[in-house]
Design a protein around this motif. Structure first.
Motif, PDB file in Angstrom:
ATOM      1  N   PHE A  99      -0.876  -8.401   3.857  1.00 28.77           N
ATOM      2  CA  PHE A  99      -2.260  -8.317   3.389  1.00 28.77           C
ATOM      3  C   PHE A  99      -3.033  -7.294   4.220  1.00 28.77           C
ATOM      4  CE2 PHE A  99      -1.591 -13.004   2.385  1.00 28.77           C
ATOM      5  CZ  PHE A  99      -1.503 -12.829   1.016  1.00 28.77           C
ATOM      6  N   ILE A 148      -6.592 -13.187   6.411  1.00 33.15           N
ATOM      7  CA  ILE A 148      -7.219 -12.106   5.639  1.00 33.15           C
ATOM      8  C   ILE A 148      -8.529 -12.567   5.031  1.00 33.15           C
ATOM      9  CG2 ILE A 148      -6.120 -12.498   3.380  1.00 33.15           C
ATOM     10  CD1 ILE A 148      -6.617  -9.088   5.120  1.00 33.15           C
ATOM     11  N   VAL A 162      -7.617 -14.954  -2.918  1.00 36.14           N
ATOM     12  CA  VAL A 162      -6.165 -14.846  -3.104  1.00 36.14           C
ATOM     13  C   VAL A 162      -5.740 -15.797  -4.216  1.00 36.14           C
ATOM     14  CG1 VAL A 162      -3.894 -14.962  -2.030  1.00 36.14           C
ATOM     15  CG2 VAL A 162      -5.887 -14.299  -0.654  1.00 36.14           C
ATOM     16  N   LEU A 197       3.713 -13.194   3.630  1.00 37.61           N
ATOM     17  CA  LEU A 197       2.535 -13.638   2.890  1.00 37.61           C
ATOM     18  C   LEU A 197       2.517 -15.166   2.882  1.00 37.61           C
ATOM     19  CD1 LEU A 197       2.967 -11.081  -0.033  1.00 37.61           C
ATOM     20  CD2 LEU A 197       1.592 -10.799   2.049  1.00 37.61           C
ATOM     21  N   PHE A 236      -6.156 -10.536  -4.070  1.00 41.29           N
ATOM     22  CA  PHE A 236      -4.714 -10.396  -3.951  1.00 41.29           C
ATOM     23  C   PHE A 236      -4.063 -11.391  -4.904  1.00 41.29           C
ATOM     24  CE2 PHE A 236      -5.664  -8.728   0.393  1.00 41.29           C
ATOM     25  CZ  PHE A 236      -4.903  -7.560   0.344  1.00 41.29           C
TER      26      PHE A 236
END
Length: 310
Positions: free
Chosen positions: A50, A101, A110, A93, A64
């Motif tokens: 990220f 992040i 996300v 991730l 994301f």
């Protein structure tokens, strides 16, 4: 005693407004920012993180989309009727990376994308429910667990191959989104169709019934021929606005330049034209994995375009 003509007119206005809401395209009532950048990430297992991806602070939201969660069992090589598992690069991730992040960038959300084109052995990912009730029940349970573990914000629907009719797909996906939103498990949902007769028949059936619950249409404009021109891209975009009436259609590119209108042929020029016409709701890119080799130049340009005042 009757109402005066003026009083009658004033009394009718609220009723007319309510009627407009009832008959308007359902997705007009979906929530979400008008200035959003989205990036698929994690499918290629090339160690992209990220934190590698540049994030512009003036983009209203940056999404994301983890790629992918699939209802498939890798050991038995069989589809699992809505029981989803993680098939993205969960080493890099992972839940702590998601937390980090989101802490570092207040505009980051996300989500998880469901399905995709192929599973890890190269075979197609099929939407293959045993029944509507069982698929929805399994999907709600398994995805709730994944979403809570990773502290995710939404889901994206990216099934591209089907062993079901459009009505079954519409009910399975629509009921899933409805349940997850009603329980506050997710705050956004999107779909990722492309211009193929089978694909469109399934997603348009879903849109007709549950469009009011779908916040973004991640239309894969890069699935058109690589020789697409600016004029053709604009026409494709407006065609899909008509198909997904009232929806937030996002412009899209593939970062390996393998299809659609590529940047060197005018992708960002086309986006500026759409923005000038107040039609640009956002941009998404497939994918961060491929963009890494190019230094994320497309991501930087796209976000600068979105962040720039009209």
């Amino acid at each position: 005693m009757g109402l005066s003509r003026k009083m009658k007119s004033e009394a009718i206005l609220p009723l007319l407004f309510l009627l407009q809401l009832l008959v308007a395209p359902p997705s007009l009532m979906a929530a979400g920012p008008a200035n959003v950048f989205r990036e698929y990430i994690g499918a290629e297992f090339n160690n992209v993180k990220f934190s590698d991806v540049p994030i512009h602070s003036n983009v209203e939201e940056f999404h994301f989309l983890l790629s992918f969660a699939i209802d498939f069992d890798a050991s038995s090589r069989s589809f699992t009727n809505g029981a989803f598992d993680v098939f993205w690069d969960s080493d890099n991730l992972n839940p702590s990376a998601v937390a980090s992040i989101k802490k570092d960038h207040s505009n980051v959300r996300v989500g998880v994308s469901l399905g995709g084109d192929t599973v890890d052995n190269g075979g197609s990912v099929f939407f293959k429910p045993s029944s509507i009730h069982s698929w929805v029940s399994n999907a709600e349970h398994s995805l709730t667990k994944i979403i809570k573990t990773y502290n995710l914000d939404g889901i994206d629907i990216d099934y591209e191959h089907f062993k079901s009719d459009p009505d079954t797909f519409a009910e399975c996906i629509g009921q899933l989104i409805k349940r997850l939103k009603k329980k506050g498990i997710i705050s956004f949902a999107s779909i990722a169709p492309f211009d193929d007769d089978e694909v469109q028949s399934h997603y348009l059936a879903l849109w007709k019934r549950y469009g009011h619950l779908i916040d973004y249409v991640n239309f894969q404009f890069y699935a058109y021929d690589k020789g697409t021109t600016i004029g053709q891209f604009i026409q494709h975009f407006k065609d899909q606005m008509s198909n997904y009436e009232g929806g937030r259609i996002l412009a899209s590119l593939v970062s390996d330049d393998s299809g659609g209108l590529v940047p060197k042929n005018g992708f960002f020029k086309a986006c500026r034209r759409l923005k000038k016409e107040k039609l640009l709701n956002g941009i998404f890119i497939w994918s961060a994995d491929d963009s890494q080799a190019k230094g994320f130049d497309y991501e930087k340009t796209a976000q600068s375009l979105l962040a720039k005042p009209n």
